[in-house]
Write a protein that holds these residues in place. Structure first.
Motif, PDB file in Angstrom:
ATOM      1  N   ARG A  91     -96.388 -39.182  -9.832  1.00 46.68           N
ATOM      2  CA  ARG A  91     -95.098 -38.722 -10.362  1.00 46.68           C
ATOM      3  C   ARG A  91     -95.008 -39.070 -11.849  1.00 46.68           C
ATOM      4  N   ILE A  92     -94.494 -38.117 -12.609  1.00 46.61           N
ATOM      5  CA  ILE A  92     -94.195 -38.328 -14.023  1.00 46.61           C
ATOM      6  C   ILE A  92     -92.672 -38.278 -14.137  1.00 46.61           C
ATOM      7  N   ALA A  93     -92.071 -39.281 -14.779  1.00 49.31           N
ATOM      8  CA  ALA A  93     -90.608 -39.375 -14.760  1.00 49.31           C
ATOM      9  C   ALA A  93     -90.072 -40.031 -16.023  1.00 49.31           C
ATOM     10  N   MET A  94     -88.769 -39.832 -16.228  1.00 48.86           N
ATOM     11  CA  MET A  94     -88.070 -40.476 -17.343  1.00 48.86           C
ATOM     12  C   MET A  94     -86.586 -40.561 -17.019  1.00 48.86           C
ATOM     13  N   VAL A  95     -85.887 -41.420 -17.735  1.00 47.46           N
ATOM     14  CA  VAL A  95     -84.432 -41.412 -17.744  1.00 47.46           C
ATOM     15  C   VAL A  95     -84.042 -40.307 -18.723  1.00 47.46           C
ATOM     16  N   ARG A  96     -83.107 -39.448 -18.313  1.00 47.55           N
ATOM     17  CA  ARG A  96     -82.687 -38.349 -19.183  1.00 47.55           C
ATOM     18  C   ARG A  96     -82.007 -38.912 -20.437  1.00 47.55           C
ATOM     19  N   PRO A  97     -82.531 -38.583 -21.625  1.00 47.24           N
ATOM     20  CA  PRO A  97     -81.921 -39.099 -22.857  1.00 47.24           C
ATOM     21  C   PRO A  97     -80.445 -38.748 -23.006  1.00 47.24           C
ATOM     22  N   ALA A  98     -80.041 -37.550 -22.621  1.00 45.85           N
ATOM     23  CA  ALA A  98     -78.632 -37.163 -22.773  1.00 45.85           C
ATOM     24  C   ALA A  98     -77.727 -38.016 -21.893  1.00 45.85           C
ATOM     25  N   VAL A  99     -78.176 -38.325 -20.697  1.00 44.73           N
ATOM     26  CA  VAL A  99     -77.381 -39.162 -19.796  1.00 44.73           C
ATOM     27  C   VAL A  99     -77.294 -40.584 -20.344  1.00 44.73           C
ATOM     28  N   MET A 100     -78.426 -41.124 -20.780  1.00 45.56           N
ATOM     29  CA  MET A 100     -78.436 -42.485 -21.290  1.00 45.56           C
ATOM     30  C   MET A 100     -77.562 -42.602 -22.543  1.00 45.56           C
ATOM     31  N   LEU A 101     -77.720 -41.668 -23.477  1.00 44.63           N
ATOM     32  CA  LEU A 101     -76.960 -41.768 -24.708  1.00 44.63           C
ATOM     33  C   LEU A 101     -75.459 -41.576 -24.477  1.00 44.63           C
ATOM     34  N   SER A 102     -75.104 -40.748 -23.501  1.00 45.00           N
ATOM     35  CA  SER A 102     -73.674 -40.539 -23.231  1.00 45.00           C
ATOM     36  C   SER A 102     -73.009 -41.828 -22.758  1.00 45.00           C
ATOM     37  N   ALA A 103     -73.787 -42.728 -22.169  1.00 44.42           N
ATOM     38  CA  ALA A 103     -73.236 -44.015 -21.736  1.00 44.42           C
ATOM     39  C   ALA A 103     -73.085 -44.983 -22.907  1.00 44.42           C
ATOM     40  N   LEU A 104     -73.751 -44.687 -24.023  1.00 41.65           N
ATOM     41  CA  LEU A 104     -73.774 -45.603 -25.155  1.00 41.65           C
ATOM     42  C   LEU A 104     -72.970 -45.122 -26.358  1.00 41.65           C
ATOM     43  N   SER A 105     -72.688 -43.813 -26.409  1.00 42.61           N
ATOM     44  CA  SER A 105     -72.010 -43.259 -27.577  1.00 42.61           C
ATOM     45  C   SER A 105     -71.246 -42.001 -27.188  1.00 42.61           C
ATOM     46  N   SER A 106     -70.109 -41.790 -27.835  1.00 42.61           N
ATOM     47  CA  SER A 106     -69.333 -40.563 -27.608  1.00 42.61           C
ATOM     48  C   SER A 106     -69.451 -39.610 -28.798  1.00 42.61           C
ATOM     49  N   ASP A 107     -70.354 -39.890 -29.728  1.00 46.96           N
ATOM     50  CA  ASP A 107     -70.560 -39.065 -30.915  1.00 46.96           C
ATOM     51  C   ASP A 107     -71.165 -37.720 -30.510  1.00 46.96           C
ATOM     52  N   PRO A 108     -70.464 -36.591 -30.776  1.00 48.16           N
ATOM     53  CA  PRO A 108     -70.980 -35.285 -30.363  1.00 48.16           C
ATOM     54  C   PRO A 108     -72.276 -34.888 -31.075  1.00 48.16           C
ATOM     55  N   GLU A 109     -72.461 -35.351 -32.315  1.00 40.34           N
ATOM     56  CA  GLU A 109     -73.713 -35.044 -33.012  1.00 40.34           C
ATOM     57  C   GLU A 109     -74.896 -35.744 -32.353  1.00 40.34           C
ATOM     58  N   LEU A 110     -74.680 -36.975 -31.912  1.00 42.46           N
ATOM     59  CA  LEU A 110     -75.743 -37.691 -31.212  1.00 42.46           C
ATOM     60  C   LEU A 110     -76.006 -37.070 -29.844  1.00 42.46           C
ATOM     61  N   ALA A 111     -74.968 -36.561 -29.215  1.00 43.74           N
ATOM     62  CA  ALA A 111     -75.152 -35.887 -27.930  1.00 43.74           C
ATOM     63  C   ALA A 111     -76.067 -34.679 -28.097  1.00 43.74           C
ATOM     64  N   GLU A 112     -75.921 -33.967 -29.205  1.00 47.39           N
ATOM     65  CA  GLU A 112     -76.792 -32.817 -29.468  1.00 47.39           C
ATOM     66  C   GLU A 112     -78.234 -33.259 -29.712  1.00 47.39           C
ATOM     67  N   VAL A 113     -78.412 -34.324 -30.463  1.00 45.79           N
ATOM     68  CA  VAL A 113     -79.761 -34.869 -30.679  1.00 45.79           C
ATOM     69  C   VAL A 113     -80.382 -35.228 -29.333  1.00 45.79           C
ATOM     70  N   ALA A 114     -79.618 -35.893 -28.491  1.00 48.17           N
ATOM     71  CA  ALA A 114     -80.129 -36.302 -27.174  1.00 48.17           C
ATOM     72  C   ALA A 114     -80.494 -35.088 -26.331  1.00 48.17           C
ATOM     73  N   ARG A 115     -79.701 -34.030 -26.401  1.00 52.54           N
ATOM     74  CA  ARG A 115     -80.028 -32.804 -25.647  1.00 52.54           C
ATOM     75  C   ARG A 115     -81.344 -32.201 -26.131  1.00 52.54           C
ATOM     76  N   GLN A 116     -81.532 -32.197 -27.452  1.00 50.65           N
ATOM     77  CA  GLN A 116     -82.778 -31.660 -28.005  1.00 50.65           C
ATOM     78  C   GLN A 116     -83.979 -32.513 -27.592  1.00 50.65           C
ATOM     79  N   VAL A 117     -83.828 -33.820 -27.671  1.00 49.22           N
ATOM     80  CA  VAL A 117     -84.906 -34.723 -27.263  1.00 49.22           C
ATOM     81  C   VAL A 117     -85.200 -34.541 -25.777  1.00 49.22           C
ATOM     82  N   GLU A 118     -84.157 -34.422 -24.980  1.00 47.84           N
ATOM     83  CA  GLU A 118     -84.350 -34.246 -23.541  1.00 47.84           C
ATOM     84  C   GLU A 118     -85.097 -32.950 -23.241  1.00 47.84           C
ATOM     85  N   ALA A 119     -84.739 -31.873 -23.911  1.00 46.76           N
ATOM     86  CA  ALA A 119     -85.430 -30.597 -23.680  1.00 46.76           C
ATOM     87  C   ALA A 119     -86.912 -30.730 -24.000  1.00 46.76           C
ATOM     88  N   THR A 120     -87.217 -31.416 -25.075  1.00 45.97           N
ATOM     89  CA  THR A 120     -88.629 -31.575 -25.458  1.00 45.97           C
ATOM     90  C   THR A 120     -89.356 -32.511 -24.520  1.00 45.97           C
TER      91      THR A 120
END
Length: 129
Positions: A91-120
């Protein structure tokens, strides 16, 4: 949303690790370190028959955006992707960056960065599987 993204593969543990190492730079990320957790635990005298490696990966441009916004988020970097073998399955796995970052920050710009990182990182895992 499931906080984990995971993909099972028919590849052997070593083949999945090699495929992941090849997929990381192909998607614009760098490989910072590989931690062989199974070997580390066995070297400490613990009975751990499974195989597990954690790959620390990073996209410097995305990491810089996160760190400029909040240096405390360095504790959540770099991204980690694991390859494990248990019960005859790889199995290859990870914690979803968008989920993790949403628990640490409410900044919408960072949420977009996390979505992009997660997609990649999902694309990296899918390419390796």
């Amino acid at each position: 949303m499931n906080p984990f993204f995971q993909s099972d593969t028919d590849k052997s543990f070593e083949a999945a690790c090699a495929a992941l190492e090849a997929a990381i730079p192909a998607h614009g990320f760098g490989l910072l370190a590989v931690h062989d957790l199974g070997e580390t635990l066995r070297s400490k005298g613990l009975d751990f028959p499974e195989q597990c490696r954690v790959f620390e990966v990073c996209n410097p441009q995305q990491a810089a955006k996160v760190l400029r916004a909040d240096i405390n988020l360095a504790t959540a970097l770099p991204c980690r992707i694991s390859v494990s073998r248990q019960d005859g399955r790889t199995r290859i796995a990870m914690v979803r960056p968008a989920v993790m970052l949403s628990a640490l920050s409410s900044d919408p710009e960072l949420a977009e960065v996390a979505r992009q990182v997660e997609a990649t990182t999902i694309a990296i895992i899918e390419a390796a599987a």
